[in-house]
Write a protein that holds these residues in place. Structure first.
Motif, PDB file in Angstrom:
ATOM      1  N   LEU A  66     -42.814  -9.330  27.526  1.00  0.00           N
ATOM      2  CA  LEU A  66     -44.203  -9.816  27.553  1.00  0.00           C
ATOM      3  C   LEU A  66     -45.161  -8.682  27.930  1.00  0.00           C
ATOM      4  O   LEU A  66     -46.243  -8.552  27.352  1.00  0.00           O
ATOM      5  CB  LEU A  66     -44.341 -10.974  28.550  1.00  0.00           C
ATOM      6  CG  LEU A  66     -43.554 -12.245  28.226  1.00  0.00           C
ATOM      7  CD1 LEU A  66     -43.742 -13.295  29.316  1.00  0.00           C
ATOM      8  CD2 LEU A  66     -43.971 -12.818  26.883  1.00  0.00           C
ATOM      9  N   MET A  67     -44.753  -7.878  28.906  1.00  0.00           N
ATOM     10  CA  MET A  67     -45.608  -6.768  29.339  1.00  0.00           C
ATOM     11  C   MET A  67     -45.755  -5.746  28.217  1.00  0.00           C
ATOM     12  O   MET A  67     -46.845  -5.241  27.936  1.00  0.00           O
ATOM     13  CB  MET A  67     -45.012  -6.121  30.599  1.00  0.00           C
ATOM     14  CG  MET A  67     -45.145  -7.026  31.821  1.00  0.00           C
ATOM     15  SD  MET A  67     -43.955  -6.629  33.141  1.00  0.00           S
ATOM     16  CE  MET A  67     -44.501  -5.002  33.604  1.00  0.00           C
ATOM     17  N   LEU A  68     -44.642  -5.453  27.574  1.00  0.00           N
ATOM     18  CA  LEU A  68     -44.655  -4.469  26.494  1.00  0.00           C
ATOM     19  C   LEU A  68     -45.573  -4.924  25.349  1.00  0.00           C
ATOM     20  O   LEU A  68     -46.429  -4.166  24.878  1.00  0.00           O
ATOM     21  CB  LEU A  68     -43.228  -4.276  25.964  1.00  0.00           C
ATOM     22  CG  LEU A  68     -43.073  -3.330  24.773  1.00  0.00           C
ATOM     23  CD1 LEU A  68     -43.290  -1.890  25.224  1.00  0.00           C
ATOM     24  CD2 LEU A  68     -41.695  -3.467  24.134  1.00  0.00           C
TER      25      LEU A  68
ATOM     26  N   PHE B  47     -45.069 -19.615  33.306  1.00  0.00           N
ATOM     27  CA  PHE B  47     -44.658 -19.191  34.636  1.00  0.00           C
ATOM     28  C   PHE B  47     -44.435 -17.676  34.664  1.00  0.00           C
ATOM     29  O   PHE B  47     -44.856 -16.980  35.587  1.00  0.00           O
ATOM     30  CB  PHE B  47     -43.371 -19.937  35.011  1.00  0.00           C
ATOM     31  CG  PHE B  47     -42.967 -19.734  36.431  1.00  0.00           C
ATOM     32  CD1 PHE B  47     -43.601 -20.431  37.453  1.00  0.00           C
ATOM     33  CD2 PHE B  47     -41.948 -18.835  36.755  1.00  0.00           C
ATOM     34  CE1 PHE B  47     -43.233 -20.238  38.773  1.00  0.00           C
ATOM     35  CE2 PHE B  47     -41.573 -18.636  38.081  1.00  0.00           C
ATOM     36  CZ  PHE B  47     -42.223 -19.337  39.090  1.00  0.00           C
ATOM     37  N   ALA B  48     -43.804 -17.191  33.586  1.00  0.00           N
ATOM     38  CA  ALA B  48     -43.557 -15.751  33.501  1.00  0.00           C
ATOM     39  C   ALA B  48     -44.873 -14.987  33.444  1.00  0.00           C
ATOM     40  O   ALA B  48     -45.020 -13.920  34.055  1.00  0.00           O
ATOM     41  CB  ALA B  48     -42.707 -15.438  32.271  1.00  0.00           C
TER      42      ALA B  48
ATOM     43  N   TYR C 125     -35.561 -17.120  29.093  1.00  0.00           N
ATOM     44  CA  TYR C 125     -36.657 -17.785  29.797  1.00  0.00           C
ATOM     45  C   TYR C 125     -36.168 -18.837  30.784  1.00  0.00           C
ATOM     46  O   TYR C 125     -36.923 -19.657  31.257  1.00  0.00           O
ATOM     47  CB  TYR C 125     -37.688 -18.363  28.808  1.00  0.00           C
ATOM     48  CG  TYR C 125     -37.134 -19.230  27.694  1.00  0.00           C
ATOM     49  CD1 TYR C 125     -36.913 -20.587  27.892  1.00  0.00           C
ATOM     50  CD2 TYR C 125     -36.862 -18.680  26.449  1.00  0.00           C
ATOM     51  CE1 TYR C 125     -36.417 -21.373  26.876  1.00  0.00           C
ATOM     52  CE2 TYR C 125     -36.366 -19.467  25.419  1.00  0.00           C
ATOM     53  CZ  TYR C 125     -36.141 -20.809  25.636  1.00  0.00           C
ATOM     54  OH  TYR C 125     -35.643 -21.593  24.626  1.00  0.00           O
ATOM     55  N   PHE C 126     -34.856 -18.845  31.068  1.00  0.00           N
ATOM     56  CA  PHE C 126     -34.405 -19.839  32.042  1.00  0.00           C
ATOM     57  C   PHE C 126     -33.360 -19.360  33.036  1.00  0.00           C
ATOM     58  O   PHE C 126     -32.983 -20.102  33.932  1.00  0.00           O
ATOM     59  CB  PHE C 126     -33.912 -21.102  31.333  1.00  0.00           C
ATOM     60  CG  PHE C 126     -34.760 -22.276  31.662  1.00  0.00           C
ATOM     61  CD1 PHE C 126     -34.402 -23.155  32.681  1.00  0.00           C
ATOM     62  CD2 PHE C 126     -35.967 -22.469  31.010  1.00  0.00           C
ATOM     63  CE1 PHE C 126     -35.227 -24.207  33.006  1.00  0.00           C
ATOM     64  CE2 PHE C 126     -36.783 -23.525  31.337  1.00  0.00           C
ATOM     65  CZ  PHE C 126     -36.420 -24.402  32.336  1.00  0.00           C
TER      66      PHE C 126
ATOM     67  N   ILE D 287     -46.055 -12.107  36.070  1.00  0.00           N
ATOM     68  CA  ILE D 287     -46.443 -10.744  35.680  1.00  0.00           C
ATOM     69  C   ILE D 287     -47.778 -10.382  36.317  1.00  0.00           C
ATOM     70  O   ILE D 287     -47.969  -9.274  36.818  1.00  0.00           O
ATOM     71  CB  ILE D 287     -46.530 -10.633  34.135  1.00  0.00           C
ATOM     72  CG1 ILE D 287     -45.127 -10.702  33.536  1.00  0.00           C
ATOM     73  CG2 ILE D 287     -47.228  -9.343  33.723  1.00  0.00           C
ATOM     74  CD1 ILE D 287     -45.089 -10.773  32.033  1.00  0.00           C
ATOM     75  N   GLU D 288     -48.686 -11.348  36.345  1.00  0.00           N
ATOM     76  CA  GLU D 288     -49.989 -11.077  36.948  1.00  0.00           C
ATOM     77  C   GLU D 288     -49.822 -10.734  38.424  1.00  0.00           C
ATOM     78  O   GLU D 288     -50.444  -9.816  38.949  1.00  0.00           O
ATOM     79  CB  GLU D 288     -50.914 -12.281  36.773  1.00  0.00           C
ATOM     80  CG  GLU D 288     -52.341 -11.974  37.199  1.00  0.00           C
ATOM     81  CD  GLU D 288     -53.311 -13.075  36.779  1.00  0.00           C
ATOM     82  OE1 GLU D 288     -52.849 -14.191  36.462  1.00  0.00           O
ATOM     83  OE2 GLU D 288     -54.525 -12.813  36.764  1.00  0.00           O
ATOM     84  N   GLU D 289     -48.927 -11.463  39.060  1.00  0.00           N
ATOM     85  CA  GLU D 289     -48.685 -11.219  40.479  1.00  0.00           C
ATOM     86  C   GLU D 289     -48.163  -9.797  40.728  1.00  0.00           C
ATOM     87  O   GLU D 289     -48.570  -9.115  41.650  1.00  0.00           O
ATOM     88  CB  GLU D 289     -47.640 -12.214  40.973  1.00  0.00           C
ATOM     89  CG  GLU D 289     -47.909 -12.751  42.352  1.00  0.00           C
ATOM     90  CD  GLU D 289     -47.136 -14.046  42.532  1.00  0.00           C
ATOM     91  OE1 GLU D 289     -45.996 -13.953  43.044  1.00  0.00           O
ATOM     92  OE2 GLU D 289     -47.633 -15.123  42.127  1.00  0.00           O
TER      93      GLU D 289
END
Ligand code: HEM
Ligand code: SF4
Ligand code: SF4
Lengths: 540, 331
Positions: free
Chosen positions: A272-274, A226-227, A259-260, A231-233
């Motif tokens: 995650l982006m990093l 979901f995360a 994550y919750f 991030i893509e969005e």
């Protein structure tokens, strides 16, 4: 559920001057909002802990085992022989009172038994009675008292009004650490089945599923996925988030709230982006899906039982080293206990950043690196393209979480990151930050709803310092590197200092990080519109 | 109440010593038996205490870090307050023991209901009072060596010269004599008037202060007001340390009070909070290096515990792991 807490004006009708009385004769009652409920029997059974039963602190009969006193005294003796800290701290306090007004619970409640010295005297008096010559002979005159059921109840009440934050130990001329004493007393209480659900349910969950929230593997995967979608969005970039991937270079461990829960989640997006941006070869684990360790709030043994998963999983997956996310007590356990408890980690390698080549020699034995150490090294070596103006809507302050500050010394790394990813950073007053930082008031397993009055009281000193920078500089975001802070400070700040949000360091990184191939960002990771039109200052 | 009882106790001891000094048959008891007994209790008690502490291991490396850890090369670490080397720890300990570093941080908190606002202010009085008392005490104890060794060591004479720089009386007024009494009175005053400290104070806390005050005052009275026969004192002292005690004819009643209170202190010290002297050296939150991720700290009693293994976990959640498309050890 407890009713709404009293208004702030009512809660601060307190005076720090205790009455003239003998504290051994004063009583308390289990007032709603100031204590945690008992642990459910099923959790005790799952963890093989003694005396599972139904009971509540406010009931008269705690259904203790008939030989409870013997058990406690035997447990005390054993711990006095196993921990020099415990024996020493029982003996050497001079009652100088330097620690008295350093505890956030005393500052918020003015209950004299929340002065660290008196909290410790609650058990020291029993120690004197049964373990010292003077106490055995002179009793009350030597400051000794008998162990009774009332004393046991008092222990439960006040040692679950200590967040093991260690602030008192910074000021004590002998380094007496009331947190250490609290750890011992909670261990003792556990021997007779006196414990709280808010500590043992997460511990039981963690033992079974791998994390405190009891999230099972498929749900864990869902929330990470979901995360990734989110991030893509926001960025237009599709990142990968491997789970249980054998042969990855690095195992990444986070507190499960990341994550919750919100606002932890925005920090997860940042990680995650990093990792995507620098092309890190890493993996999450669904088995060791918790960095936090509620076992630590129950006993050394429970801490070890939960912590064991991290090294076991690193070994199974064949990683080279371990990276850990933003969490407070998780890092106390990792920094000061893990290697001793479950090491040596000789199957891992000394951590080296694959991006910068930096050797983390400070983690050469434990082989686990803090994400703030890792990221500040990336920034220092100019490996990241950052646009701090994308955090211009935030006026940021930084709250040192107790454990990274006083049980690790991680003070500069997060500040270095903030200065590079945000343009407006303001420190709270000197005596409320770094090693003198104030606890959120809800650590060590106290962050439950039924305990709300006490939590708000404990949160007062921190919230008050935040109010200072809010009023002076317009601060509207308090950043921190602890999952419990992120879960509980929003409540405390909303109550005492409205207008200040709570976020993680890597949330700010997420906003500032300029990713290859990203689309123009219109919002921050919370979905709030960015202040656009300003010239970007890019560090690269 | 605690303060009063302990005060009375010290008065009674003083009175007994005073009376005893007048009766010649009691002198042997006061001059010889009591000091030996006290010294024996002191030595045995102290050794017992220290051995007892030392016999409990230090299972975990738990320093309280009061500064930046040693991590990346370009971040300045706080080599004393968050020491990661032996030298750093030694310096940290020395500053704690000699200068009471942690006490120097002391502040005072107040609450203003309107706002509400928490206010913190500097509060160095306790630090100053404590430091003044302990240093004077050290100097005074060292000065007493003059009675036990012949010739008197040079450093003691030098120390006295500094101590007596206010040459305003004969015998010279020694600064430490004034300081120790003022400092003790301050500490006592604080215990009685600060409601928080008063609340936590026990009988033994007052006892220690009255005892030390009694010793200091009787000593001062002897030095400046009711002179005693110093030659006789020296004879007695050297006799005691050479294990060939002689009981001098008469030294003066005040001396018996002084000696009795000192004996009381010696015998009492190991069994009271006054052992903090030995304890500070062993305190694990101060004397351990912040190097727990660099060097493995070994717990001598570490034992295996029941864990939930990966295999057990995979077995329980097998189908869910599979459905989620995560890798399995056993298909
Ligand atoms: C290594 C040696 C020592 C160190 C580092 C040390 C340190 C300290 C510190 C930091 C305090 C707290 C501040 C205060 O309350 O004044 C204290 C208190 C005290 N110390 Fe010591 N001390 C040492 C030796 C001694 C000795 C030999 C005695 C005398 C027998 C002594 C008697 C006291 C007393 C009576 C107090 C309590 C004062 C009060 O009640 O307010 N100390 N010490
Ligand atoms: S500061 Fe230390 S010695 Fe002083 S009262 Fe507190 S715990 Fe005791
Ligand atoms: S550890 Fe923290 S919460 Fe506990 S007594 Fe000390 S200051 Fe208070």
């Amino acid at each position: 559920m407890p009713g709404a807490p009293p208004k702030p004006e009512e809660l601060v009708q307190i005076s720090y001057d205790p009455p003239r009385a003998d504290w051994r004769k004063t009583r308390f009652d289990f007032q709603k909002g100031t204590y945690c409920y008992s642990a459910a029997a099923k959790n005790l059974r799952y963890l093989d802990l003694p005396n599972p039963r139904d009971w509540q602190p406010y009931e008269a009969d705690w259904k203790l085992p008939p030989n409870w006193k013997e058990i406690i005294l035997k447990g005390m003796k054993e711990r006095l022989e196993k921990f020099r800290s415990f024996r020493l701290f029982m003996d050497i306090c001079v009652r100088c009172g330097a620690c008295a007004d350093k505890c956030h619970f005393f500052l918020g409640s003015a209950d004299p038994k929340n002065m660290p010295v008196l909290r410790a005297e609650l058990i020291r008096s029993v120690y004197r009675r049964y373990f010292t010559l003077a106490g055995r002979i002179f009793r009350g005159l030597a400051g000794a008292r008998d162990l009774t059921e009332d004393v046991l109840k008092e222990w439960f009440y006040y040692f679950y009004q200590c967040t093991e934050c260690r602030r008192c130990s910074v000021f004590c001329p002998f380094g007496i650490d009331t947190a250490e004493i609290t750890i011992m007393v909670r261990e003792l209480l556990n021997l007779v089945g006196v414990n709280t659900n808010w500590v043992l349910e997460p511990a039981a969950n963690c033992f079974r599923t791998g994390n405190h929230l009891g999230i099972q593997p498929h749900t864990f995967k869902d929330s990470i996925d979901f995360a990734v979608d989110e991030i893509e969005e926001i960025t237009g970039v599709r990142v990968e988030a491997p789970i249980n991937k054998k042969g990855a270079e690095i195992l990444f461990i986070v507190p499960s709230a990341d994550y919750f829960a919100v606002p932890h989640y925005y920090t997860l997006l940042g990680y995650l982006m990093l990792f995507h941006e620098i092309g890190l070869d890493y993996t999450f684990s669904a088995y060791a899906s918790e960095g936090g360790n509620f076992g630590f709030f129950s006993s050394h043994e429970m801490m070890k039982r939960l912590n064991a998963k991290i090294y076991a999983e690193a070994k199974r997956l064949g990683v080279k080293w371990i990276l850990g996310g933003e969490c407070g007590h998780m890092w106390r356990v990792i920094h000061q206990y893990m290697d001793t408890l479950n090491g040596p980690a000789d199957f891992l390698e000394e951590p080296v950043s694959p991006i910068t080549g930096t050797r983390f020699a400070n983690a050469r034995s434990t082989k686990m690196v803090h994400i703030c150490e890792f990221t500040s090294d990336l920034i220092y070596n100019r490996k990241l393209k950052l646009d701090p103006s994308r955090n211009d809507h935030w006026k940021v302050t930084f709250h040192d979480s107790c454990n990274p500050a006083r049980g690790m010394g991680l003070l500069e790394e997060p500040r270095y990151i903030i200065r590079n990813v945000a343009n407006h950073f303001y420190e709270m007053p000197e005596n409320t930050i770094r090693e003198q930082t104030f606890c959120c008031g809800s650590g060590a397993g106290l962050g439950t709803d039924e305990n709300i009055d006490m939590r708000l009281r404990g949160g007062l000193p921190r919230a008050n310092a935040a109010k200072y920078v809010r009023d002076k500089y317009g601060v509207n975001l308090l950043t921190c590197i602890c999952a419990i802070d992120k879960a509980t400070l929003p409540t405390a700040l909303e109550y005492w200092t409205p207008g200040v949000e709570v976020g993680g360091i890597h949330e700010l990184v997420a906003n500032a990080l300029v990713m290859k191939g990203e689309k123009e960002r219109i919002t921050d990771v919370r979905g709030e519109p960015l202040q656009l039109g300003k010239e970007a200052t890019v560090n690269a | 109440m605690n303060a009063l009882t302990s005060f009375i106790l010290i008065l009674v001891v003083t009175g007994l010593a005073f009376a005893g000094g007048e009766i010649s048959s009691c002198r042997v008891l006061l001059d010889v038996v009591l000091p030996y007994a006290a010294m024996a209790a002191f030595l045995v008690g102290l050794v017992y205490r220290v051995l007892k502490w030392a016999s409990s291991p230090v299972p975990f490396n738990i320093p309280t870090t009061c500064g930046q850890q040693k991590s990346l090369s370009w971040i300045k670490s706080s080599w004393i307050e968050s020491a990661h080397t032996k030298l750093g720890v030694a310096v940290r300990m020395a500053i704690e023991i000699l200068l009471f570093r942690s006490l120097f941080r002391n502040s005072r908190a107040q609450i203003r209901q309107e706002g509400p606002r928490l206010l913190y202010s500097e509060n160095k009085w306790l630090w100053l009072g404590a430091l003044a008392f302990h240093w004077s005490m050290l100097v005074i104890v060292l000065r007493h060596l003059r009675f036990f060794v012949e010739p008197v060591p040079r450093f003691i004479l030098a120390m006295d010269a500094v101590d007596g720089f206010f040459q305003i009386s004969a015998p010279q007024l020694l600064v430490t004599d004034v300081v120790i009494i003022v400092a003790l009175l301050f500490l006592l005053q604080r215990r009685l008037t600060d409601p928080k400290v008063r609340y936590i104070s026990l009988f033994s806390d007052y006892l220690a202060l009255f005892l030390l005050l009694g010793i200091a005052i009787s000593g001062v009275l002897m030095r400046y007001f009711f002179k005693v026969d110093l030659e006789a004192v020296k004879q007695l002292a050297i006799g005691l340390v050479t294990f060939s005690p002689i009981v001098p004819a008469s030294i003066g009643a005040l001396f018996f009070v002084h000696l009795t209170l000192v004996s009381f202190l010696l015998a009492y010290l190991p069994f009271s909070k006054l052992v903090h002297m030995g304890g500070i050296f062993l305190s694990p939150t101060r004397n351990l290096p912040n190097d727990s991720r660099m060097v493995r700290h070994v717990n001598p009693w570490n034992y295996p515990v029941k864990v939930h293994t990966y295999q057990e976990w995979e077995e329980e959640f097998h189908d869910k792991i599979k459905a989620a498309g995560l890798p399995l050890e056993r298909e």
